[in-house]
Design a protein around this motif. Structure first.
Motif, PDB file in Angstrom:
ATOM      1  N   LEU A 130     -25.983   7.102 -36.192  1.00  0.00           N
ATOM      2  CA  LEU A 130     -26.565   6.541 -37.402  1.00  0.00           C
ATOM      3  C   LEU A 130     -25.753   5.296 -37.757  1.00  0.00           C
ATOM      4  O   LEU A 130     -24.546   5.379 -37.995  1.00  0.00           O
ATOM      5  CB  LEU A 130     -26.503   7.566 -38.533  1.00  0.00           C
ATOM      6  CG  LEU A 130     -27.461   7.360 -39.703  1.00  0.00           C
ATOM      7  CD1 LEU A 130     -28.902   7.498 -39.262  1.00  0.00           C
ATOM      8  CD2 LEU A 130     -27.148   8.364 -40.806  1.00  0.00           C
ATOM      9  N   SER A 131     -26.404   4.151 -37.763  1.00  0.00           N
ATOM     10  CA  SER A 131     -25.743   2.876 -38.040  1.00  0.00           C
ATOM     11  C   SER A 131     -25.612   2.681 -39.546  1.00  0.00           C
ATOM     12  O   SER A 131     -26.611   2.639 -40.262  1.00  0.00           O
ATOM     13  CB  SER A 131     -26.554   1.732 -37.422  1.00  0.00           C
ATOM     14  OG  SER A 131     -26.058   0.470 -37.823  1.00  0.00           O
ATOM     15  N   VAL A 330     -17.775   3.469 -23.821  1.00  0.00           N
ATOM     16  CA  VAL A 330     -18.078   2.605 -24.958  1.00  0.00           C
ATOM     17  C   VAL A 330     -18.692   3.463 -26.053  1.00  0.00           C
ATOM     18  O   VAL A 330     -19.352   4.473 -25.773  1.00  0.00           O
ATOM     19  CB  VAL A 330     -19.031   1.453 -24.554  1.00  0.00           C
ATOM     20  CG1 VAL A 330     -20.451   1.957 -24.314  1.00  0.00           C
ATOM     21  CG2 VAL A 330     -19.028   0.346 -25.602  1.00  0.00           C
ATOM     22  N   GLY A 331     -18.453   3.065 -27.304  1.00  0.00           N
ATOM     23  CA  GLY A 331     -19.016   3.856 -28.384  1.00  0.00           C
ATOM     24  C   GLY A 331     -18.674   3.300 -29.743  1.00  0.00           C
ATOM     25  O   GLY A 331     -18.142   2.196 -29.882  1.00  0.00           O
ATOM     26  N   ALA A 332     -18.949   4.105 -30.772  1.00  0.00           N
ATOM     27  CA  ALA A 332     -18.770   3.647 -32.143  1.00  0.00           C
ATOM     28  C   ALA A 332     -18.547   4.831 -33.071  1.00  0.00           C
ATOM     29  O   ALA A 332     -18.916   5.972 -32.762  1.00  0.00           O
ATOM     30  CB  ALA A 332     -19.992   2.851 -32.591  1.00  0.00           C
ATOM     31  N   TYR A 333     -17.920   4.542 -34.207  1.00  0.00           N
ATOM     32  CA  TYR A 333     -17.740   5.504 -35.287  1.00  0.00           C
ATOM     33  C   TYR A 333     -18.766   5.187 -36.373  1.00  0.00           C
ATOM     34  O   TYR A 333     -18.863   4.039 -36.825  1.00  0.00           O
ATOM     35  CB  TYR A 333     -16.332   5.400 -35.881  1.00  0.00           C
ATOM     36  CG  TYR A 333     -15.219   5.559 -34.877  1.00  0.00           C
ATOM     37  CD1 TYR A 333     -14.947   6.795 -34.298  1.00  0.00           C
ATOM     38  CD2 TYR A 333     -14.434   4.469 -34.497  1.00  0.00           C
ATOM     39  CE1 TYR A 333     -13.918   6.949 -33.374  1.00  0.00           C
ATOM     40  CE2 TYR A 333     -13.409   4.605 -33.587  1.00  0.00           C
ATOM     41  CZ  TYR A 333     -13.155   5.840 -33.026  1.00  0.00           C
ATOM     42  OH  TYR A 333     -12.141   5.982 -32.106  1.00  0.00           O
ATOM     43  N   GLY A 334     -19.523   6.193 -36.803  1.00  0.00           N
ATOM     44  CA  GLY A 334     -20.587   5.959 -37.769  1.00  0.00           C
ATOM     45  C   GLY A 334     -20.645   6.995 -38.862  1.00  0.00           C
ATOM     46  O   GLY A 334     -19.747   7.827 -39.015  1.00  0.00           O
ATOM     47  N   GLY A 335     -21.738   6.952 -39.614  1.00  0.00           N
ATOM     48  CA  GLY A 335     -21.923   7.851 -40.746  1.00  0.00           C
ATOM     49  C   GLY A 335     -22.801   9.043 -40.446  1.00  0.00           C
ATOM     50  O   GLY A 335     -23.247   9.743 -41.364  1.00  0.00           O
ATOM     51  N   GLY A 336     -23.066   9.311 -39.185  1.00  0.00           N
ATOM     52  CA  GLY A 336     -23.861  10.457 -38.767  1.00  0.00           C
ATOM     53  C   GLY A 336     -24.109  10.363 -37.277  1.00  0.00           C
ATOM     54  O   GLY A 336     -24.190   9.269 -36.718  1.00  0.00           O
ATOM     55  N   GLU A 337     -24.220  11.513 -36.633  1.00  0.00           N
ATOM     56  CA  GLU A 337     -24.376  11.546 -35.188  1.00  0.00           C
ATOM     57  C   GLU A 337     -25.704  12.206 -34.834  1.00  0.00           C
ATOM     58  O   GLU A 337     -26.086  13.204 -35.449  1.00  0.00           O
ATOM     59  CB  GLU A 337     -23.228  12.321 -34.524  1.00  0.00           C
ATOM     60  CG  GLU A 337     -21.856  11.779 -34.855  1.00  0.00           C
ATOM     61  CD  GLU A 337     -21.388  12.154 -36.258  1.00  0.00           C
ATOM     62  OE1 GLU A 337     -21.200  11.208 -37.074  1.00  0.00           O
ATOM     63  OE2 GLU A 337     -21.242  13.343 -36.556  1.00  0.00           O
TER      64      GLU A 337
END
Length: 363
Positions: A130-131, A330-337
């Motif tokens: 979730l972006s 590669v990846g990212a930290y967000g507000g929901g998965e």
């Protein structure tokens, strides 16, 4: 032949030059002059000029198949950032690449909070992020085909690849299921006729006198799938989480982040680094059976699940490197998965979602 490589760039300002630098580093590591596909993740600082940045990255890669999103933090196997503007890129060359989603194949899904209704169908195997902005509430930007998606939602598959994905929830179960018998909005007074706070304290694992109790922010009420046995739902990850935000010793009540209706079943659980590491190790073992020789990995984690949760090191990312040394990640930290669970794809929280991708054609 499949080639995958990552690049990372960090700076003081969110300029397209950072994305270009990350793409060029990835191409150099791949030994290629152009990419077949690019996954590009940018920190939330780029949200205002996402399209300009994505366009610059596409030109640097000489490729229009660029997908990704903005997020509070981004990383590769070699570096991460949660505070400064940064770009993380994965370039794919050879016979492995991105294409628009089709059918029920494992699907990379990137979405903003406002587009969550797209997840309410029966697609069995979505994985992604979730972006959001830095606070995890407002929407970020997502893109596919080097174009920012106005609807805040995009999906893609990896053509000519075998993909295995799953979630690591990282929760330590503390109790059996209990019925909510007295509640007023967010204030939980009784479970199974007993004071809620006393029951929560009794559920906590014993610790020596000189060891502090877990912080309130790590305690959760688990709401299991109502159609399942509560413990089985926990084991399969089919549950929602309500953070504990406070308590009252006088009233023996526990305050939750959201209200619960009377009659609901809950279990107490603790978000714990050791439990998270065990979950991720078990997840890697399962995924490696399906994709024993991955070309790269995608990892999406909650803002609260990254380096700060593990005391300065992202142990989820490190676990991938320990299992598959040198593997591009590669990846990212967000507000929901967005995770593929046994009962179907779902939006979860406080978790890590991992996908291994290998260049073996799916049967």
């Amino acid at each position: 032949m499949s080639i995958a490589a990552t690049g990372f760039a960090i700076g003081d300002a969110a300029t397209p030059d950072l994305a270009v630098a990350a793409v060029r580093e990835a191409l150099a590591r791949a030994g290629e002059n152009l990419a077949g596909s690019v996954l590009l993740f940018l920190t939330h600082h780029f949200a205002r000029n996402a399209q300009g940045t994505v366009t610059a990255a596409a030109k640097a890669a000489r490729c229009l198949q660029v997908a990704g999103c903005t997020a509070p933090g981004v990383f590769t196997e070699n570096a991460w950032s949660l505070d400064q503007p940064a770009a993380a890129a994965l370039v794919l060359c050879g016979n492995l690449g991105l294409c628009h989603a089709q059918g029920a194949l494992p699907t990379l899904t990137l979405a903003t909070p406002a587009s969550g209704h797209y997840l309410q169908d029966d697609h069995p195997s979505r994985f992604g992020l979730l972006s959001t902005d830095a606070g995890g509430a407002r929407g970020g930007r997502v893109w596919l085909g080097a174009k920012v998606a106005r609807q805040g939602f995009c999906e893609a598959i990896f053509e000519g690849a075998r993909v295995a994905a799953g979630a690591s929830r990282g929760m330590l179960l503390l109790s059996d299921a209990m019925e909510v018998t007295d509640v007023d909005g967010h204030e939980l007074f009784e479970l199974a006729g007993q004071p809620a706070l006393a029951g929560l304290h009794a559920s906590l694992p014993p610790v020596p006198d000189d060891v502090p109790l877990p912080p309130v922010s790590h305690l959760f009420a688990v709401v299991p799938d109502p159609a399942m046995d509560a413990r089985q739902a926990f084991l399969e990850g089919r549950y929602g989480l309500l953070p504990v935000v406070g308590f009252s010793a006088d009233e023996q009540s526990v305050t939750l982040a959201m209200p619960l209706p009377p009659g609901e079943r809950i279990l107490w659980a603790l978000r714990q680094p050791a439990a998270a590491e065990r979950d991720t190790a078990a997840l890697l073992a399962r995924l490696a059976i399906a994709v024993p020789r991955p070309d790269f990995a995608l990892l999406f984690a909650c803002i609260g699940r990254g380096p700060y949760f593990f005391g300065g090191e992202d142990r989820d990312r490190a676990a991938v490197g320990e299992r598959f040394p040198g593997l591009p990640v590669v990846g990212a930290y967000g507000g929901g998965e967005i995770a593929p669970l046994p009962g179907g794809s779902a939006l979860i929280s406080y978790s890590a979602v991992l996908a291994l991708v290998g260049g073996d054609v799916q049967s």
